[in-house]
Design an enzyme around this catalytic site. Structure first.
Site, mmCIF file in Angstrom:
data_model
loop_
_atom_site.group_PDB
_atom_site.id
_atom_site.type_symbol
_atom_site.label_atom_id
_atom_site.label_comp_id
_atom_site.label_asym_id
_atom_site.label_seq_id
_atom_site.Cartn_x
_atom_site.Cartn_y
_atom_site.Cartn_z
ATOM 1 N N HIS A 207 0.807 -1.213 0.000
ATOM 2 C CA HIS A 207 0.000 0.000 0.000
ATOM 3 C C HIS A 207 0.846 1.270 0.000
ATOM 4 C CE1 HIS A 207 -3.167 2.854 0.753
ATOM 5 N NE2 HIS A 207 -2.669 3.180 1.933
ATOM 6 N N HIS B 152 0.088 4.442 -2.672
ATOM 7 C CA HIS B 152 0.627 3.223 -3.260
ATOM 8 C C HIS B 152 1.864 3.538 -4.113
ATOM 9 C CE1 HIS B 152 -0.374 -1.028 -4.464
ATOM 10 N NE2 HIS B 152 0.628 -0.738 -5.272
ATOM 11 N N HIS C 140 3.842 3.853 -7.057
ATOM 12 C CA HIS C 140 3.501 3.749 -8.471
ATOM 13 C C HIS C 140 4.034 4.946 -9.237
ATOM 14 C CE1 HIS C 140 0.452 6.695 -7.310
ATOM 15 N NE2 HIS C 140 0.186 6.902 -8.578
ATOM 16 N N GLN D 110 3.715 6.640 -13.610
ATOM 17 C CA GLN D 110 2.828 6.704 -14.766
ATOM 18 C C GLN D 110 3.649 6.784 -16.048
ATOM 19 O OE1 GLN D 110 -0.727 9.406 -14.157
ATOM 20 N NE2 GLN D 110 0.461 10.034 -12.358
ATOM 21 N N ASN E 152 5.547 10.696 -9.519
ATOM 22 C CA ASN E 152 5.268 11.774 -8.569
ATOM 23 C C ASN E 152 5.297 11.168 -7.181
ATOM 24 O OD1 ASN E 152 4.765 13.577 -10.693
ATOM 25 N ND2 ASN E 152 2.604 13.068 -10.737
#
Length: 381
Positions: free
Chosen positions: A153, A204, A206, A208, A193
């Site tokens: 998470h 979480h 991650h 893009q 970011n």
């Protein structure tokens, strides 16, 4: 008719990473990238959610004062905002959390449900690069993808293991190649970011990937600089920076440094030593070295203060069709953090006029970063 969610055959990529493409209930692409030492089995669950229509592709409007295209993607207003862990949309699905990813995973990449560009693609015909007139519009064709670094998470790229970082790099390279081949795509941009101060809406870990239907304004400026300074511009930059006191980390294939004219209080550029246009052109050896070097850089950034530092990690890649022989792949890592409890806000001169004023001399920033990175152990696992 075959189920569109039937998995495609797996494929083994560099470093032993296994790629497993499939589809979500609404037809969006979902790709699992398994670590070489994965504990997961080959089977993946099917997205059991009811298929719902995707938002219509947004429309771009041209700012006649600058020539920039502005994508107006109203559907993005509905995206998740700092949900609790039990409703994390990037975690594996559970009976109580109908998230975006049906199965446990190592790394997962999927099409954004509410993208800034796409899902409609172009027809392959190049748009007029310098149109004239007021009120011009275009369809925001392209692709926006989410790259999940881990099923956990919380975290970021810098909290991953060396093996997992290598898997993410392989995924970036694979998606760069695939997105560059889509009709209407002119440039591919992987980025992360990190931190609420940057505007992150999901804890979480991650990043893009955006596949744009035009060459971005920042890259157009870069290409103009290359035309002015010469096609060997990046070679000369690297030579100057490696001879300076602004180097942070250096390997056989990559060098990280604070640039001579840094804008942000914390700004680091990471360049490959040879010319490559994008991540897809890097070799296994370059990717192998990048994983631990990049992790150590990010962990050094976090060692500056007692709390994690917000940042934007932007992988600048050459356009798909132009300038690939001179515009070099490089990372620009920037943060507005200028002290433990202070941020640099873009106001007045920077935001309105694009006229930057540096708060910290680049050499001083580099000295602090070198000390912080030196305090971080080498990334062995």
């Amino acid at each position: 008719m075959a189920d569109s969610r039937t998995p495609e055959p797996p494929q083994t990529l560099g470093a032993g990473v296994v790629k497993r493409p499939t589809r979500l209930a609404d037809g969006r692409e979902l790709i699992y990238y398994d670590d070489p030492d994965t504990t997961l089995g080959p089977e993946r669950g099917v997205d059991a959610r009811e298929a719902t229509p995707r938002p219509a592709t947004a429309t771009m409007r041209r700012d006649v004062l600058t020539g920039d295209w502005i994508s107006v993607a109203a559907a993005r207003q509905n995206r998740a905002f700092l949900p609790p862990a039990e409703l994390d949309p990037l975690a594996p699905q559970t009976p109580t959390n109908p998230s975006e990813i049906p199965s446990r995973y190592d790394v997962a990449v999927f099409e954004n449900k509410s993208p800034s560009f796409g899902p409609e693609l172009g027809d392959g015909a190049a748009a007029d690069p310098a149109p004239r007139g007021l009120g011009l519009t275009r369809t925001s064709v392209g692709r926006c993808e989410v790259v999940c670094f881990s099923p956990e998470h919380e975290g970021s790229f810098g909290t991953q293991s060396r093996t997992r970082a290598r898997t993410v790099i392989e995924a970036w390279a694979d998606r760069t190649a695939a997105l560059s081949a889509l009709p209407g795509v002119e440039q591919v941009f992987p980025f992360e970011n990190r931190g609420e101060a940057i505007g992150v809406t999901l804890a979480h870990p991650h990043g893009q990937i955006y596949a744009y239907p035009y060459v971005t304004p920042r890259t157009q400026t870069l290409l103009a600089s290359i035309d002015r300074e010469g096609p060997d511009l990046f070679d000369r930059i690297l030579e100057m920076e490696r001879a300076s006191e602004r180097v942070i980390l250096e390997g056989e294939h990559w060098t990280a440094f604070v640039p001579f004219a840094a804008r942000w209080p914390l700004e680091v550029h990471l360049l490959p030593h040879r010319h490559v246009a994008d991540l897809a052109e890097t070799t296994d050896a370059e990717r192998d070295e990048l994983a631990p070097l990049y992790l150590r850089l990010l962990r050094g950034v976090d060692a500056l203060y007692d709390s994690p530092t917000p940042y934007i990690a932007a992988w600048h890649q050459a356009p798909v069709r132009h300038g690939r022989e001179s515009a070099r792949l490089h990372l620009q890592l920037t943060s507005p953090r200028r002290a433990a409890d202070k941020l640099k806000f873009l106001a007045g001169s920077e935001a309105a006029m694009g006229a930057w004023i540096g708060d910290i001399p680049p050499e001083a920033s580099a000295a602090r970063l070198r000390e912080a990175v030196a305090s971080v152990p080498e990334v062995l696992s």
